[in-house]
Design a protein around this motif. Sequence first.
Motif, PDB file in Angstrom:
ATOM      1  N   ILE A  32      -4.931   6.094  27.869  1.00 25.83           N
ATOM      2  CA  ILE A  32      -5.001   6.441  29.297  1.00 25.83           C
ATOM      3  C   ILE A  32      -3.650   6.942  29.782  1.00 25.83           C
ATOM      4  N   ASP A  33      -3.628   8.212  30.238  1.00 28.70           N
ATOM      5  CA  ASP A  33      -2.359   8.752  30.736  1.00 28.70           C
ATOM      6  C   ASP A  33      -2.498   9.348  32.132  1.00 28.70           C
ATOM      7  N   ARG A  34      -3.505   8.872  32.876  1.00 26.27           N
ATOM      8  CA  ARG A  34      -3.627   9.235  34.294  1.00 26.27           C
ATOM      9  C   ARG A  34      -3.254   8.018  35.130  1.00 26.27           C
ATOM     10  N   ASP A  35      -2.849   8.258  36.381  1.00 25.43           N
ATOM     11  CA  ASP A  35      -2.445   7.155  37.253  1.00 25.43           C
ATOM     12  C   ASP A  35      -3.666   6.341  37.668  1.00 25.43           C
ATOM     13  N   VAL A  36      -3.679   5.080  37.263  1.00 19.13           N
ATOM     14  CA  VAL A  36      -4.795   4.176  37.579  1.00 19.13           C
ATOM     15  C   VAL A  36      -4.247   2.981  38.351  1.00 19.13           C
ATOM     16  N   ARG A  37      -4.947   2.630  39.414  1.00 17.88           N
ATOM     17  CA  ARG A  37      -4.592   1.424  40.164  1.00 17.88           C
ATOM     18  C   ARG A  37      -5.845   0.565  40.298  1.00 17.88           C
ATOM     19  N   ILE A  38      -5.752  -0.662  39.815  1.00 15.14           N
ATOM     20  CA  ILE A  38      -6.886  -1.590  39.898  1.00 15.14           C
ATOM     21  C   ILE A  38      -6.555  -2.650  40.940  1.00 15.14           C
ATOM     22  N   LEU A  39      -7.262  -2.589  42.080  1.00 17.97           N
ATOM     23  CA  LEU A  39      -7.083  -3.577  43.142  1.00 17.97           C
ATOM     24  C   LEU A  39      -8.111  -4.683  42.942  1.00 17.97           C
TER      25      LEU A  39
ATOM     26  N   ILE B 223     -11.224   0.535  41.676  1.00 18.46           N
ATOM     27  CA  ILE B 223     -10.429   1.281  40.691  1.00 18.46           C
ATOM     28  C   ILE B 223     -10.124   2.665  41.253  1.00 18.46           C
ATOM     29  N   GLN B 224      -8.832   2.955  41.397  1.00 20.31           N
ATOM     30  CA  GLN B 224      -8.380   4.266  41.876  1.00 20.31           C
ATOM     31  C   GLN B 224      -7.832   5.063  40.692  1.00 20.31           C
ATOM     32  N   VAL B 225      -8.133   6.340  40.676  1.00 20.38           N
ATOM     33  CA  VAL B 225      -7.583   7.239  39.661  1.00 20.38           C
ATOM     34  C   VAL B 225      -6.904   8.398  40.383  1.00 20.38           C
TER      35      VAL B 225
END
Length: 226
Positions: free
Chosen positions: A132-139, A198-200
């Motif tokens: 995984i090389d995209r910006d991921v944010r898991i809240l 989950i934000q991408v």
Amino acid sequence: MGLISDADKKVIKEEFFSKLTEPVKLMVFIGKDHCQYCDQLKQLVQELAELSDKLSYEVIDFDTEEGKKKAEEYRIDRAPAVSITRNGQDVGVRFFGLPAGHEFGAFLEDIVDVSNMTTDLMPESKEALAKIDRDVRILVFVTPTCPYCPLAVRMAHKFAIENTNAGKGKILGDMVEAIEYPEWADQYSVMAVPKIVIQVDGEDKVQFEGAYPEKMFMEKLLAALE
């Protein structure tokens, strides 16, 4: 009056901090907003740091110019927050709000994982996370009384650690204490916890409720990336 009892301190030293290999530094961001528990947060990290010479902390004022620069460096966009770092290196393991109640155990386990930069995830999960090389944010929205929430928080944090291990550092795992951050919880209509968003690349992609097992959580993450 200490927040951690002597009996608990003994357990923490023997069961958790005896496993620390590399130094861990807790970057503690506090500001004027949402700060009803900031004193407890500062006291908590101080008491923990006294239990191991491999654990230290730094308190940063989020509202100052210098604090804002530091927050940017650690990808922190609001306070109070704690970034669990390996010797100052950001590994994407963060707590927004006080890690109290059931979350305290997750906090201790995360400190151990970050020190050793190892997780108990399955080899296939580690392999997928390494790519995984995209910006991921898991809240992960939680409340201190929720017994299932730490499982979801830990999963998000393990994902972040394994992605960092692969040299990417693209995944952020965030515990969000819903009571301390009511407007953030309202934004995602948090009615039950754990609630996971989950934000991408800055966009909300997938939302679900419940502490999913590893394989199902990974499927949700990969679906968000499609």
